[in-house]
Every structure is written in C-alpha cells, then in structure tokens.
Scaffold this active site. Structure first.
Site, PDB file in Angstrom:
ATOM      1  N   ASP A 148      46.099  37.427  40.435  1.00 50.82           N
ATOM      2  CA  ASP A 148      45.949  38.372  41.346  1.00 50.82           C
ATOM      3  C   ASP A 148      46.666  38.349  42.650  1.00 50.82           C
ATOM      4  OD1 ASP A 148      44.096  36.928  44.090  1.00 50.82           O
ATOM      5  OD2 ASP A 148      43.799  36.158  42.010  1.00 50.82           O
ATOM      6  N   SER A 149      47.059  39.718  43.207  1.00 49.92           N
ATOM      7  CA  SER A 149      47.763  39.647  44.183  1.00 49.92           C
ATOM      8  C   SER A 149      49.261  38.828  44.034  1.00 49.92           C
ATOM      9  CB  SER A 149      47.251  39.192  45.567  1.00 49.92           C
ATOM     10  OG  SER A 149      47.961  39.428  46.422  1.00 49.92           O
TER      11      SER A 149
END
Length: 303
Positions: A148-149
């Site tokens: 994520d990210s």
C-alpha cells in the site's frame, strides 16, 4: 442513535484531516510521527480468528499471519508510510482481515525506513526477503506481492527486479493506493489536495527528501516505477479512492500497464481517501475493496 453512512464518512474525514493530515504539514521529527501513528492505528479492530507469529527473515523482523494451518498462497505485504513511516503495528489489524478474508498466509515485513536508511536499502532488503523465501522452497507461483502507498512502489519495483534478474516471477501483484511517481507530476496532487483526508503533499515531499539520495533523479524508474518498462509483469490489481491525491498515479499506471499488455484489474472507489482499505470495518467501500482483493487473490490461486 444510528449515524447515516454519509455523516459517518464526513465525521471520519474531519477527524483524519485534524489529527493526521494537518499535523503532517509541519516539519515534525519522524520518530514523533511514527509513535503517534502507531497509537492511532490501535483503533483498528483486529480479526481474532487468525494466528500471529513473530519471526526474523533475512535479518528483518516480520510477522506471519495465518488463518489456518495450511494455505496454498502466501501474500507478501509491504506496508506504506511515505518511506519513513509505518510498521508492523500500524498495519497489523488490517492484515489480519486480509488473511481471514483470503484464507491465505500473510507475511508482513519491517523493512528499513528513511531517513535512517536511504534508497536502495529498503529495496535490497525486500529483495533479500524474496530470495530467502525461494531458498526455503516456497514456489514463486505461490507468492502474491502486495503493498500500500509507498509499499506498492516497493512491491512493483521488486517485481520488476525479479523480471530483470531472470528469477521466477510471483503469481500476481496487489497495489493499494500506489505511490509510483516521486517526481510529483500527477495532476491529482493539486485537484485532490483538499479532498484527501489522510495524505498531504508535505508528507510525500518529506518522504522523498528522506528517501532519495541527493545525487539521484526522482524520475529514475528504480525509484519511480511508473516510468519503468512494464512488459512481462504478472496480473495486477490496483485499488484507489476518487479523493486521493495519488489518484493519477494509479490512473497513469493503468494506462501504461495496459499498453504493455499486462493483465490489469483497476478498481476505483467513489468518495474514498488514501489507504481507505484500512478503514474497511466502518465503510461499505472498504468492505468492497477487501472483497475485491480476496476475489483477485482467489483467481490467482485457481489459475
């Protein structure tokens, strides 16, 4: 009193903007932000039906989250945090739900963070994790890479390095709210600046300043994999919220991946902010994102 979904979302966004996004616009020490973020993430409920086991892998602390004694696939997850935030603690609760929903083992690693460690230390450490897993007899076809990210950045960079090194490739990639362009040229950084409840441009700028050595160009595909040659990658799932400042990172990646012939599934969730998946217990869009993630993982397992 039952709160309507709209009011629940507005209240949550207001709280996040006040407690996370606003403070992130100031030059606070990384350790102070890390501690505060870990305390806030304690509010996320964990799934109690899984087993969490600490371990060390390739010299790094890690956690094995298992929903059952046997599972056919391993999800190797790389947490986000703009390269200088995030830990086993911040993402543990979310990943217990990923393990329970997919019925797959999740391996969560505590890779070196900036500014204490700069590029390529995190990438090298994660590559060592992967080769260690292969050395332990785990087959590449049984590994799903997830992030994520900035963790999505590192996951994609790992898949590209696996391809370039001629190693066995993972079965698929899951990229949640991906941060893929460190040149910060995505238009959504501007038009969603006031709408993203969680992530600020200042946080991204601080992370880049901490992570990227001064002599390196942020457009280098090793750092900004949006600019890499994407041919030959395995199937990919991309999830992003419509209010994210990184929305265009995901959209531009979708276009490039499709042009390169990659089997890509792109999911846009209306009204959602950066890393909204971690808030899935309280929002239907988050629940749907978790269901979509599980469906993608199960399809890889069937294939």
């Amino acid at each position: 009193m039952k709160i309507s979904p709209l009011w629940k979302q507005l209240i949550t966004e207001s709280i996040l903007k006040t407690t996370i996004r606003k403070p992130s616009q100031f030059n606070l020490p990384p350790n102070s932000i890390r501690f505060a973020l870990e305390q806030m993430c304690r509010a996320f409920p964990s799934n109690k039906e899984v087993e969490i086991r600490p371990l060390r892998l390739a010299g790094l602390r890690a956690e094995e989250i298992k929903p059952q004694s046997e599972s056919s696939q391993l999800i190797l997850h790389i947490h986000g945090g703009a390269f200088f935030l995030g830990s086993l603690k911040t993402h543990r609760a979310f990943l217990t739900h990923v393990a329970a929903r997919t019925q797959m083992q999740v391996l969560h690693v505590d890779y070196p963070l900036a500014p204490e460690s700069v590029y390529p230390e995190a990438s090298d450490a994660i590559f060592d994790i992967y080769t260690t897993l292969l050395g332990q007899g785990i087959q590449a076809k049984d590994i799903i890479l997830s992030g994520d990210s900035c963790g999505a950045n590192l996951a994609l960079a790992l898949a590209l390095k696996i391809r370039d090194e001629g190693l066995p490739q993972v079965s698929g990639l899951i990229l949640l709210s991906p941060f893929l362009d460190l040149t910060l040229t995505s238009e959504s950084l501007r038009y969603n600046r006031k709408h993203d409840a969680l992530l600020s441009i200042e946080t991204l700028e601080a992370g880049i300043d901490y992570y990227v050595p001064k002599f390196m160009d942020t457009a280098d595909p090793a750092i900004s994999p949006l600019f890499a040659d994407l041919t030959g990658l395995p199937p990919i799932l991309v999830q992003v919220g419509s209010k994210e400042i990184l929305l265009d990172d995901a959209q531009r990646f979708k276009e490039k991946a499709q042009q390169a012939g990659v089997d890509l599934t792109y999911k846009l969730y209306t009204g959602m902010w950066h890393n909204f998946q971690m808030f899935h217990p309280w929002f239907n869009e988050g629940k749907q994102a978790l269901a979509d993630l599980a469906e993608f993982a199960h399809q890889l397992d069937r294939d």
